[in-house]
Design a protein around this motif. Sequence first.
Motif, short mmCIF file in Angstrom:
data_model
loop_
_atom_site.label_atom_id
_atom_site.label_comp_id
_atom_site.label_asym_id
_atom_site.label_seq_id
_atom_site.Cartn_x
_atom_site.Cartn_y
_atom_site.Cartn_z
N ALA A 135 0.84 -1.20 0.00
CA ALA A 135 0.00 0.00 0.00
C ALA A 135 0.87 1.25 0.00
CB ALA A 135 -0.93 -0.02 1.22
N VAL A 141 -2.54 12.36 -4.29
CA VAL A 141 -1.22 12.92 -4.66
C VAL A 141 -0.63 12.12 -5.82
CG1 VAL A 141 -0.65 13.82 -2.37
CG2 VAL A 141 0.02 11.48 -2.96
N ALA A 142 0.23 12.77 -6.60
CA ALA A 142 0.90 12.09 -7.72
C ALA A 142 1.89 11.09 -7.12
CB ALA A 142 1.62 13.10 -8.60
N SER A 143 1.51 9.83 -7.14
CA SER A 143 2.28 8.83 -6.40
C SER A 143 3.45 8.28 -7.19
CB SER A 143 1.34 7.70 -5.95
OG SER A 143 0.28 8.24 -5.20
N TRP A 168 -5.32 1.38 -5.47
CA TRP A 168 -4.54 0.44 -6.29
C TRP A 168 -3.72 -0.49 -5.42
CZ3 TRP A 168 -6.43 -0.13 -10.84
CH2 TRP A 168 -7.08 0.96 -11.43
N THR A 169 -4.30 -0.85 -4.27
CA THR A 169 -3.65 -1.80 -3.38
C THR A 169 -4.00 -3.20 -3.91
OG1 THR A 169 -4.20 -0.22 -1.62
CG2 THR A 169 -3.29 -2.34 -0.94
N SER A 170 -3.13 -3.72 -4.78
CA SER A 170 -3.43 -4.99 -5.46
C SER A 170 -3.46 -6.15 -4.47
CB SER A 170 -2.39 -5.29 -6.54
OG SER A 170 -2.37 -4.27 -7.49
N HIS A 225 -7.82 -4.70 -7.27
CA HIS A 225 -6.93 -3.54 -7.09
C HIS A 225 -7.78 -2.55 -6.30
CE1 HIS A 225 -4.22 -5.31 -10.05
NE2 HIS A 225 -5.27 -5.47 -10.83
N THR A 376 -1.45 -1.77 -18.54
CA THR A 376 -1.20 -1.29 -17.17
C THR A 376 0.31 -1.27 -16.84
OG1 THR A 376 -1.31 -3.46 -16.05
CG2 THR A 376 -3.40 -2.26 -16.34
N ASP A 381 4.52 0.16 -11.00
CA ASP A 381 5.93 0.32 -10.60
C ASP A 381 6.55 1.56 -11.22
OD1 ASP A 381 5.65 -1.97 -9.21
OD2 ASP A 381 7.05 -3.18 -10.36
N PRO A 383 5.36 5.15 -13.80
CA PRO A 383 5.01 5.32 -15.22
C PRO A 383 6.26 5.44 -16.10
CG PRO A 383 4.48 7.32 -13.97
CD PRO A 383 4.96 6.31 -12.97
N VAL A 386 8.76 8.46 -15.92
CA VAL A 386 9.72 8.58 -14.81
C VAL A 386 11.00 7.81 -15.15
CG1 VAL A 386 10.10 8.02 -12.36
CG2 VAL A 386 7.91 8.97 -13.11
N GLN A 389 12.89 9.75 -17.79
CA GLN A 389 13.56 10.90 -17.18
C GLN A 389 14.88 10.47 -16.53
OE1 GLN A 389 11.75 12.47 -13.52
NE2 GLN A 389 11.86 14.50 -14.44
C1 LIG Z 1 -3.21 -2.45 -12.26
C2 LIG Z 1 -2.44 -1.62 -11.29
C3 LIG Z 1 -1.95 -2.19 -10.12
C4 LIG Z 1 -1.25 -1.41 -9.18
N1 LIG Z 1 -0.83 -1.98 -8.00
C5 LIG Z 1 -0.32 -1.21 -7.03
C6 LIG Z 1 -0.02 -1.76 -5.73
O1 LIG Z 1 -0.18 -2.96 -5.48
N2 LIG Z 1 0.42 -0.93 -4.76
C7 LIG Z 1 0.62 0.41 -4.98
O2 LIG Z 1 1.02 1.11 -4.05
N3 LIG Z 1 0.36 0.96 -6.22
C8 LIG Z 1 -0.11 0.19 -7.22
N4 LIG Z 1 -0.41 0.73 -8.47
C9 LIG Z 1 -0.25 2.18 -8.66
C10 LIG Z 1 0.91 2.57 -9.56
O3 LIG Z 1 2.15 2.21 -9.00
C11 LIG Z 1 0.76 4.09 -9.79
O4 LIG Z 1 -0.41 4.27 -10.56
C12 LIG Z 1 1.95 4.69 -10.47
O5 LIG Z 1 3.07 4.72 -9.63
C13 LIG Z 1 1.65 6.14 -10.92
O6 LIG Z 1 1.16 6.91 -9.88
P1 LIG Z 1 -0.19 7.75 -10.09
O7 LIG Z 1 -1.25 6.84 -10.59
O8 LIG Z 1 -0.46 8.52 -8.84
O9 LIG Z 1 0.13 8.74 -11.29
P2 LIG Z 1 0.67 10.24 -11.17
O10 LIG Z 1 1.84 10.29 -10.26
O11 LIG Z 1 -0.49 11.13 -10.89
O12 LIG Z 1 1.20 10.49 -12.65
C14 LIG Z 1 0.28 10.67 -13.74
C15 LIG Z 1 1.05 10.81 -15.03
O13 LIG Z 1 1.90 11.95 -14.97
C16 LIG Z 1 2.99 11.76 -15.84
N5 LIG Z 1 4.25 11.92 -15.11
C17 LIG Z 1 4.53 11.60 -13.81
N6 LIG Z 1 5.84 11.84 -13.53
C18 LIG Z 1 6.40 12.32 -14.66
C19 LIG Z 1 7.70 12.74 -15.04
N7 LIG Z 1 8.72 12.71 -14.15
N8 LIG Z 1 7.91 13.17 -16.31
C20 LIG Z 1 6.90 13.22 -17.21
N9 LIG Z 1 5.64 12.81 -16.92
C21 LIG Z 1 5.39 12.38 -15.67
C22 LIG Z 1 2.88 10.32 -16.38
O14 LIG Z 1 2.26 10.34 -17.64
C23 LIG Z 1 2.00 9.66 -15.35
O15 LIG Z 1 1.32 8.52 -15.85
C24 LIG Z 1 -1.06 -0.02 -9.44
C25 LIG Z 1 -1.54 0.55 -10.62
C26 LIG Z 1 -2.23 -0.22 -11.54
C27 LIG Z 1 -2.76 0.43 -12.80
#
Ligand SMILES: Cc1cc2nc3c(=O)[nH]c(=O)nc-3n(C[C@H](O)[C@H](O)[C@H](O)COP(=O)(O)OP(=O)(O)OC[C@H]3O[C@@H](n4cnc5c(N)ncnc54)[C@H](O)[C@@H]3O)c2cc1C
Length: 405
Positions: A135, A141-143, A168-170, A225, A376, A381, A383, A386, A389
Amino acid sequence: MDFAPSARTEELRGQLADFVRDRVDPAEAVYAEQVAASGDPHFHPPVMEDLKAEARARGLWNLFLPESEYGPGLTNLEYAPLCELMGRSPLSQEATNCSAPDTGNMEALVKFATPLQVEQFLRPLLDGETRSCFAMTEPWVASSDATNITSRITRDGDHYVVNAHKWWTSGAASSRCSFAILMGVSDPDADRHRRHSMVIVPFDTPGVSVVRSLPVFGHDAGGGHCETLFEDVRIPREYLLGEEGGGFAIAQARLGPGRIHHCMRAIGMAEKALRLTCERTQQRVAFGKPIADQGTIQAHIAESRIEIEQARLLTMKAAWLMDTVGAKGARFEIAAIKVVAARLATTVIDRAIQAFGAAGVSDDWPLASMYTHARTLHLVDGPDEVHLQQIARRELRGYESFRTT
Ligand SMILES: Cc1cc2nc3c(=O)[nH]c(=O)nc-3n(C[C@H](O)[C@H](O)[C@H](O)COP(=O)(O)OP(=O)(O)OC[C@H]3O[C@@H](n4cnc5c(N)ncnc54)[C@H](O)[C@@H]3O)c2cc1C
């Protein structure tokens, strides 16, 4: 670099292939029937326990862990072809106790757990008796920037009090999910990379709740999820993982091998999509000849083969570097394959869907489901952007003197 499979890998790959062909593939329909009959998309069907018992009896268990006390003790390079094989057969991952998010959690526990945490949390996972979740990601927040995480882990005497809203806590929807490894802020005044800690939160602690499971492209299955809430959850201080302030470092350490595994499985999916494409286009005839004889289809097949080979070689290099210089030394290759493998899987599966015609988007074939999973991978892990970059920053290093402003 020598990527030739070791004798041990060859032997295990043969055994795994037999297991998948003889036991896992025939169990897929039974699995689907048992889940459908239960009326619960997150139901754990009895057939999976049969498969696990069989895999364990065959020595196909915990293959992902490099530590030999828990399994065969394979290097990342040795595990790569096995993990690729599992990418072609999703059920084989849980059957061999090699499925995410448990694999990442087991790796983190092997590295950081105290003896008490090993007994209470790691052992049952290693034995396939329980499941777990990770989790970190939060809705508000942008995680993708882990330092943004806002959940709070507050010391209170011999306890920590956890307040967190995650999503998104799988795996959290599974009745077998027994704990979460959770990331939150333990010292808001510390440096941004030392602000967070990781704690283990048993799922039966008062204050833990699963709000909902988020469907992915309209599908909700497996452990789900989930959106999860942790409201004034009290846990003993002994459930701190690693040290206070070490949360960011554990998150990084946890993701290294996990990313490689995702990539190997993605290559396995691409191989399966290409095989299905070749079979289908040889069988079906359009405009007087097999579809496989059309030039554009042949070009797509050739492109897919070239891209799979390229991605596999880069993934093997990343695995080899992990084994020889560690995750830190391999971080740019890991970032590169994370982007390459996600692209590969979506592109090759997309071509396969096209070559199948309308059947490709139906549930009669696995392509549609594989495509949504591959999509996905551009997000999980971290996007793609990142990782790009990270690679660009390294590439640009040393050219600062060329700047004019
Ligand atoms: C099927 C699935 C399973 C998942 N399982 C887990 C889980 O078990 N545990 C867990 O904690 N999380 C989990 N996640 C979450 C996943 O790790 C996050 O979605 C991911 O880290 C992105 O965070 P966010 O969704 O908050 O996107 P945000 O941080 O809001 O980012 C949105 C978009 O901004 C852009 N962006 C971000 N940073 C940059 C940069 N440096 N340069 C340019 N563009 C950028 C990218 O296009 C990005 O997709 C899961 C997600 C999915 C879809």
